[in-house]
Structures are given as C-alpha cells and as structure tokens.
Design a protein around this motif. Structure first.
Motif, PDB file in Angstrom:
ATOM      1  N   CYS A   1       0.887  -1.161   0.000  1.00  0.00           N
ATOM      2  CA  CYS A   1       0.000   0.000   0.000  1.00  0.00           C
ATOM      3  C   CYS A   1       0.930   1.218   0.000  1.00  0.00           C
ATOM      4  O   CYS A   1       1.917   1.232   0.742  1.00  0.00           O
ATOM      5  N   SER A   2       0.620   2.223  -0.827  1.00  0.00           N
ATOM      6  CA  SER A   2       1.640   3.239  -1.097  1.00  0.00           C
ATOM      7  C   SER A   2       1.975   4.094   0.126  1.00  0.00           C
ATOM      8  O   SER A   2       3.042   4.682   0.196  1.00  0.00           O
ATOM      9  N   PHE A   3       1.059   4.178   1.105  1.00  0.00           N
ATOM     10  CA  PHE A   3       1.311   5.031   2.283  1.00  0.00           C
ATOM     11  C   PHE A   3       2.082   4.310   3.379  1.00  0.00           C
ATOM     12  O   PHE A   3       2.498   4.912   4.350  1.00  0.00           O
ATOM     13  N   CYS A   4       2.280   2.991   3.240  1.00  0.00           N
ATOM     14  CA  CYS A   4       2.593   2.162   4.408  1.00  0.00           C
ATOM     15  C   CYS A   4       4.061   1.737   4.517  1.00  0.00           C
ATOM     16  O   CYS A   4       4.668   1.268   3.563  1.00  0.00           O
ATOM     17  N   VAL A   5       4.590   1.840   5.712  1.00  0.00           N
ATOM     18  CA  VAL A   5       5.991   1.540   5.965  1.00  0.00           C
ATOM     19  C   VAL A   5       6.198   0.054   6.310  1.00  0.00           C
ATOM     20  O   VAL A   5       7.321  -0.449   6.274  1.00  0.00           O
ATOM     21  N   VAL A   6       5.098  -0.643   6.625  1.00  0.00           N
ATOM     22  CA  VAL A   6       5.224  -2.021   7.146  1.00  0.00           C
ATOM     23  C   VAL A   6       6.022  -2.976   6.230  1.00  0.00           C
ATOM     24  O   VAL A   6       6.876  -3.719   6.719  1.00  0.00           O
ATOM     25  N   PRO A   7       5.789  -2.984   4.906  1.00  0.00           N
ATOM     26  CA  PRO A   7       6.567  -3.909   4.079  1.00  0.00           C
ATOM     27  C   PRO A   7       8.085  -3.674   4.202  1.00  0.00           C
ATOM     28  O   PRO A   7       8.877  -4.605   4.044  1.00  0.00           O
ATOM     29  N   PHE A   8       8.470  -2.418   4.517  1.00  0.00           N
ATOM     30  CA  PHE A   8       9.900  -2.112   4.667  1.00  0.00           C
ATOM     31  C   PHE A   8      10.427  -2.538   6.033  1.00  0.00           C
ATOM     32  O   PHE A   8      11.594  -2.856   6.186  1.00  0.00           O
ATOM     33  N   THR A   9       9.560  -2.490   7.037  1.00  0.00           N
ATOM     34  CA  THR A   9      10.044  -2.783   8.386  1.00  0.00           C
ATOM     35  C   THR A   9       9.861  -4.245   8.774  1.00  0.00           C
ATOM     36  O   THR A   9      10.523  -4.738   9.675  1.00  0.00           O
ATOM     37  N   ARG A  10       8.952  -4.921   8.109  1.00  0.00           N
ATOM     38  CA  ARG A  10       8.624  -6.303   8.490  1.00  0.00           C
ATOM     39  C   ARG A  10       9.008  -7.318   7.433  1.00  0.00           C
ATOM     40  O   ARG A  10       8.906  -8.531   7.678  1.00  0.00           O
ATOM     41  N   GLY A  11       9.349  -6.829   6.238  1.00  0.00           N
ATOM     42  CA  GLY A  11       9.831  -7.749   5.208  1.00  0.00           C
ATOM     43  C   GLY A  11       8.735  -8.562   4.543  1.00  0.00           C
ATOM     44  O   GLY A  11       7.550  -8.240   4.634  1.00  0.00           O
ATOM     45  N   ARG A  12       9.167  -9.629   3.865  1.00  0.00           N
ATOM     46  CA  ARG A  12       8.267 -10.426   3.044  1.00  0.00           C
ATOM     47  C   ARG A  12       7.290 -11.219   3.886  1.00  0.00           C
ATOM     48  O   ARG A  12       7.596 -11.621   5.010  1.00  0.00           O
ATOM     49  N   GLU A  13       6.133 -11.439   3.275  1.00  0.00           N
ATOM     50  CA  GLU A  13       5.096 -12.184   3.974  1.00  0.00           C
ATOM     51  C   GLU A  13       5.450 -13.667   4.073  1.00  0.00           C
ATOM     52  O   GLU A  13       5.947 -14.254   3.125  1.00  0.00           O
ATOM     53  N   ARG A  14       5.251 -14.255   5.228  1.00  0.00           N
ATOM     54  CA  ARG A  14       5.431 -15.705   5.399  1.00  0.00           C
ATOM     55  C   ARG A  14       4.444 -16.234   6.421  1.00  0.00           C
ATOM     56  O   ARG A  14       4.100 -15.524   7.377  1.00  0.00           O
ATOM     57  N   SER A  15       3.950 -17.448   6.193  1.00  0.00           N
ATOM     58  CA  SER A  15       2.931 -18.040   7.045  1.00  0.00           C
ATOM     59  C   SER A  15       3.565 -19.040   7.994  1.00  0.00           C
ATOM     60  O   SER A  15       4.534 -19.710   7.647  1.00  0.00           O
ATOM     61  N   ARG A  16       2.977 -19.133   9.162  1.00  0.00           N
ATOM     62  CA  ARG A  16       3.512 -20.028  10.196  1.00  0.00           C
ATOM     63  C   ARG A  16       2.843 -21.403  10.101  1.00  0.00           C
ATOM     64  O   ARG A  16       1.652 -21.492   9.767  1.00  0.00           O
ATOM     65  N   ASP A  17       3.584 -22.442  10.432  1.00  0.00           N
ATOM     66  CA  ASP A  17       3.105 -23.822  10.400  1.00  0.00           C
ATOM     67  C   ASP A  17       1.787 -23.958  11.182  1.00  0.00           C
ATOM     68  O   ASP A  17       1.727 -23.647  12.371  1.00  0.00           O
ATOM     69  N   PRO A  18       0.716 -24.431  10.517  1.00  0.00           N
ATOM     70  CA  PRO A  18      -0.583 -24.521  11.207  1.00  0.00           C
ATOM     71  C   PRO A  18      -0.552 -25.424  12.436  1.00  0.00           C
ATOM     72  O   PRO A  18      -1.259 -25.161  13.416  1.00  0.00           O
ATOM     73  N   GLU A  19       0.269 -26.472  12.373  1.00  0.00           N
ATOM     74  CA  GLU A  19       0.340 -27.370  13.543  1.00  0.00           C
ATOM     75  C   GLU A  19       0.793 -26.625  14.784  1.00  0.00           C
ATOM     76  O   GLU A  19       0.282 -26.831  15.886  1.00  0.00           O
ATOM     77  N   SER A  20       1.801 -25.739  14.614  1.00  0.00           N
ATOM     78  CA  SER A  20       2.312 -25.006  15.780  1.00  0.00           C
ATOM     79  C   SER A  20       1.268 -23.991  16.265  1.00  0.00           C
ATOM     80  O   SER A  20       1.179 -23.701  17.460  1.00  0.00           O
ATOM     81  N   ILE A  21       0.447 -23.482  15.351  1.00  0.00           N
ATOM     82  CA  ILE A  21      -0.607 -22.526  15.738  1.00  0.00           C
ATOM     83  C   ILE A  21      -1.681 -23.248  16.557  1.00  0.00           C
ATOM     84  O   ILE A  21      -2.085 -22.784  17.631  1.00  0.00           O
ATOM     85  N   VAL A  22      -2.109 -24.408  16.052  1.00  0.00           N
ATOM     86  CA  VAL A  22      -3.140 -25.178  16.754  1.00  0.00           C
ATOM     87  C   VAL A  22      -2.615 -25.636  18.122  1.00  0.00           C
ATOM     88  O   VAL A  22      -3.326 -25.561  19.133  1.00  0.00           O
ATOM     89  N   ALA A  23      -1.345 -26.071  18.143  1.00  0.00           N
ATOM     90  CA  ALA A  23      -0.752 -26.513  19.418  1.00  0.00           C
ATOM     91  C   ALA A  23      -0.734 -25.358  20.424  1.00  0.00           C
ATOM     92  O   ALA A  23      -1.022 -25.553  21.614  1.00  0.00           O
ATOM     93  N   GLU A  24      -0.410 -24.161  19.948  1.00  0.00           N
ATOM     94  CA  GLU A  24      -0.377 -23.005  20.852  1.00  0.00           C
ATOM     95  C   GLU A  24      -1.785 -22.702  21.378  1.00  0.00           C
ATOM     96  O   GLU A  24      -1.968 -22.412  22.573  1.00  0.00           O
ATOM     97  N   ALA A  25      -2.784 -22.797  20.507  1.00  0.00           N
ATOM     98  CA  ALA A  25      -4.169 -22.548  20.930  1.00  0.00           C
ATOM     99  C   ALA A  25      -4.607 -23.585  21.969  1.00  0.00           C
ATOM    100  O   ALA A  25      -5.227 -23.245  22.978  1.00  0.00           O
ATOM    101  N   LYS A  26      -4.252 -24.852  21.739  1.00  0.00           N
ATOM    102  CA  LYS A  26      -4.608 -25.924  22.689  1.00  0.00           C
ATOM    103  C   LYS A  26      -3.965 -25.660  24.046  1.00  0.00           C
ATOM    104  O   LYS A  26      -4.600 -25.790  25.095  1.00  0.00           O
ATOM    105  N   ASP A  27      -2.685 -25.320  23.991  1.00  0.00           N
ATOM    106  CA  ASP A  27      -1.949 -25.068  25.220  1.00  0.00           C
ATOM    107  C   ASP A  27      -2.594 -23.914  26.005  1.00  0.00           C
ATOM    108  O   ASP A  27      -2.765 -23.987  27.220  1.00  0.00           O
TER     109      ASP A  27
END
Ligand code: SAH
Ligand code: SF4
Ligand code: F3S
Length: 475
Positions: A185-211
């Motif tokens: 988005c042309s106004f936004c600094v986030v792509p510069f400060t946070r870098g490329r998009e990447r998704s986290r392993d769903p198993e680790s997400i579900v495990a964290e929610a269970k915990d």
C-alpha cells in the motif's frame, strides 16, 4: 477527539511487562512496547527468548540491566514518542553507565544503525526477525562492541518459541499466524520494516491454541497484517511446495483453531478487502466460537484515492465485500481504519469517505490523518499536498460522524441479551466485571458469582458510544 485517542491507544500504548526466569543470570530486563498487536505479540517472544537466557523481567526501568523498547514506525508521531522515551533513558543512564539500552521492532528496522551511530540514543539495534540473536547482541554490547542486527528473513516465524504471556488477563491471548506483508500500500511503511510475507506452520498454531486453552485461556486472536493471504505449503502462484504436506488457507486454519474447543473464542486481525473470501465468511458462520466481528480497513471511500493508495480494490468492490458479510452473517460487527488527507485528496474525494461511512455505518473505527513515511511509494511518487490544517479538519469530520454511528450501533444493542466472556474487573471498580460480546463490544456489568473465563448472558440496559452497560441474567 475521543476516537483518535482510542486509535493512538491501540497504536501507541506503552506497556510494561514482567516475567520470571528459571535459570537466572541475576540480570533484569525492562521491556516496553509500542505499536500494533503484532508488536505486542513479538514482545512476548522477546520475553521468552530473554528469560530462557536467564533474564528476569522488571516493571521498574531504574533497576534494569537491559532496557529494550519495541517500537512502531507507522506514523511520524509514533516515532517521536519513542525518541522522547529514548532521550529519557539516556539521561537515566548517567547514574548507571553499564545499563544496555536497545531498540527493537519497526523503528529499529527502518533507521538501522542511525540511532546508534549518528544519534547515540541506543547501544543495540535489533529488527523484527533478529530476536533469537538478542542474548548474543546484549553480550556484544557488554564487551564494549556495537550490536546491530536488522537482517530480514524469508522464513523466520518464531514458530516453536512459546511466548511468555505478558500483562495478560489470563483469558485472552494473541497468536501470530504470519509475519511481514507483500502488499505495498503506497502510504505504508510495514513492508519495509517487516519484510516479506510468510505463514507459520498450522500445527504449531493449533498446538499453541490448545496449550492456551489448557491453561485457562478462553479467547485467541490470530494476528497477521493480511490474514486472508495466509497460505501454508503453497507459494504465491498457488503451487504446492511439499506434496507430502497438507496445504492450508486462512479459512481452513480458522476451522482447525475453532475445533480446538467450542469454549475457545476465536478472533482475527487484520482482514484485507481485496483478499477476504466468502469461504472465510462461511467458516465464521459455521462455528459459534468464531466471533462475528470483522475489522476491514477501507482507508478511503473514493476509488481514485484507493488507486493512489495501491489498495487493490474500488469503492464498489468494498461495498460488495460488506454486502457478503451482511448476507452470510447478518449480525456481524464491522469496524474499519480510515486515513484523512492522503496525497492529492480533494474535498470531493474526502466527501466520498464521509458518504461511504454514512452508507455503511461502522460500529467502530480507527481514524488517522496521513503521515508521510520515507521510502514508501507515496513518498516517492506523490506530493503530500493536503495542508496539516485540512488534514486535521477532515479527520475531525470523520471522527464526529463515527461518534454518531458508534453511539447508534451501541443503542441498537440496548434491550438485547448478549453472550459475554468475562475478562476480569472493569477499569473503574472491583464491583463490576467487563467482557466482550461476539461483536467485540465491551460490556460492563455488576459482579456475580461467576469467574473470569466464564461465559454469561448479559442483558444490556444502557450505553455510551464506547461501552455497553448491563446485568447478568443467567441463573
Ligand atoms: N495491515 C493492516 C494495517 C496495518 S497499519 C491493513 O492493511 O489494514 C494500521 C493502520 O494504520 C492502517 O490501516 C492505516 O489506516 C494506518 N496507517 C498506515 N500507514 C499510515 C500513514 N502513513 N499515515 C496515516 N495512517 C497510516
Ligand atoms: Fe501496510 Fe497495506 Fe500491508 Fe496493511 S496491507 S500492512 S496497510 S502494506
Ligand atoms: Fe507499527 Fe510495525 Fe505494527 S510500524 S503498526 S509496529 S508492524
């Protein structure tokens, strides 16, 4: 300006945190956070890494050996606030020259070594993908070197690090499901400060929610800059990366987390109008424990402005997405983000934002005036042409209108019964509980024999533009 203050609270609130360590090295860490929920979630990862390295956290910066400030660059005033804080810490350091002062997060990534070398405000700089290196970076400073790591990663998701829950009510927690942003988005600094998009392993997400559920938590908020583009095991072209593994999109992830337990409420943020699918909406409608609330930032009500913002949708497309939400979930709460006075915005274009608001009548909004950020597309391509005076006036018009709509929305809730998850005592009184309904509106009601973490039915009897007031009608 109440709403603007609210917006600043979310985007700029400083939070002090405390956590214990099993393997103490005798040193104390003071951690302060600014910015969005993702930054607060990152601070929990930092606390985890540092407590594993032996640090004990403290709420008192005076007694800390290491002070870390997790920062935000989204608007200029967010950065100014951090600079003032750093200047203060430098003054305090005169009494304790060995104290290590470090900057983390988006400002660290944006300014790199500038705050260390040119301005000498900090001893350590670590970007959002460098937190595993923090204990080593602190040691470097202690041995008299400068410590900077602002490398961005394409893979880092801190997937297996169990966050130390900080300043938690023990009932609701954040879970980061992805990092970075590819949207530009042309106004936004986030792509510069946070870098490329990447998704986290769903198993680790579900495990964290269970915990979390096992530990008594009853609500999780899945976090990403654009949750609708969550994709595990699939590249941007839609090709499967590893045929031996399952592919998971955001709707499927939501379902997996919803299935952890029917008493675990699921929320998420942020949805992007260009990517939000009906599949996600149908999944939300299918599971009672996925909250009926969507934050869908519109930014502007004018298609030409949206084009200059590079948002990837038009006013008509946005209306179509709202229509889909209302069709699939007639009681869904909807909130938004709006920017007033973007580059070249005319009075007519501004009026289109007001007319969009009139038509959609948001339940809630975060509202800002445009703040040019260095290196962004807008800074390079467009003149920041709207005067500060006009930006502020337009923002005030937007805020005034939203106040009317928020009050209207809350008035509609009066007289109805809402299922509420008790979060704890209200800010004002130990005689009052507070908790949210599924639409994310806070409800305050007299304490009963129930405990935080219990669900109760609350009949709403009165409201302000920010809060509902009611009483429990459960037996
Ligand atoms: N990823 C989210 C937003 C993250 S930033 C999304 O795409 O919706 C949160 C909000 O800050 C944005 O929605 C926008 O309204 C505001 N914002 C971002 N950059 C800004 C800027 N340069 N000036 C003013 N507001 C800005
Ligand atoms: Fe910024 Fe746009 Fe990404 Fe949101 S989607 S973080 S506004 S670039
Ligand atoms: Fe701020 Fe970075 Fe979040 S710029 S809004 S802390 S991603």
């Amino acid at each position: 300006m109440a709403e603007e203050l609210l917006a600043e609270e979310r985007q700029g609130e400083a939070t002090l945190v405390e956590a214990q360590s099993d393997l103490s090295n005798g040193k104390k860490l003071y951690l302060e956070s600014y910015g969005c929920q993702m930054n607060f979630s990152d601070s929990e990862i930092v606390a985890s890494i540092m407590t594993k390295a032996g640090y004990q956290t403290t709420r008192n910066s005076d007694e800390a050996d290491v002070v870390l400030i997790n920062t935000c660059s989204i608007r200029d005033n967010a950065e100014q606030r951090v600079r003032n804080r750093l200047t203060q810490f430098q003054k305090d350091k005169r009494n304790n020259p060995d104290k290590v002062i470090g900057i983390l997060g988006c400002m660290a990534e944006r300014l790199k070594s500038q705050l260390l070398e040119e301005e000498q405000l900090v001893d350590l700089v670590a970007g959002p993908d460098a937190y595993r290196e923090l204990p080593g970076l602190v040691s470097e400073v202690e041995s008299g070197q400068k410590a900077v790591n602002v490398l961005l990663s394409r893979e880092e998701t801190y997937a297996e690090i169990a966050p130390v829950r900080l300043d938690s009510n023990g009932i609701s927690a954040f879970i980061s499901i992805m990092r970075g942003c590819d949207n530009m988005c042309s106004f936004c600094v986030v792509p510069f400060t946070r870098g490329r998009e990447r998704s986290r392993d769903p198993e680790s997400i579900v495990a964290e929610a269970k915990d979390l559920f096992d530990k008594g938590y009853r609500e999780v908020t899945l976090l990403g800059q654009n949750v609708d583009s969550y994709r595990w095991n699939e590249n941007k072209k839609g090709e499967i990366i590893d045929p031996a593994k399952e592919t998971v999109n955001f709707a499927q992830l939501l379902e997996k987390v919803a299935l952890v337990h029917p008493d675990l409420r699921i929320r998420f943020s942020t949805s992007h109008p260009k990517d939000m699918t009906d599949e996600v909406l149908h999944t939300m409608a299918k599971y009672e424990n996925i909250c009926e609330y969507i934050h869908l930032p519109v930014q502007s009500g004018n298609s030409d402005v949206l084009k200059r913002m590079n948002r990837g949708y038009t006013r008509e497309w946005y209306f179509n997405r709202i229509e889909a939400i209302n069709r699939i979930m007639p009681n869904c709460g909807i909130s938004t983000d709006i920017i007033a006075g973007f580059c070249g915005e005319t009075e007519e274009e501004h009026k289109d934002t007001l007319s969009l608001m009139e038509e959609l009548r948001y339940d809630f909004a975060y509202m800002f005036y445009y703040s040019e950020r260095p290196k962004t597309l807008a800074a390079r391509k467009y003149e920041d042409s709207v005067s500060l005076e006009d930006k502020k006036r337009r923002l005030n018009e937007i805020i005034d209108l939203q106040m009317v709509h928020s009050l209207e929305s809350n008035k509609r809730a009066v007289g109805k019964t809402h299922k509420v998850l008790i979060e704890g005592f209200s800010k004002r009184s130990k005689e009052q509980y507070c908790g949210r309904n599924t639409q994310n509106v806070m409800i305050v009601f007299p304490k009963t024999e129930h405990k935080p973490g219990d669900y109760v039915h609350v009949k709403v009897t009165d409201c302000t533009s920010a809060t509902l007031i009611g009483e429990v009608i459960d037996a």
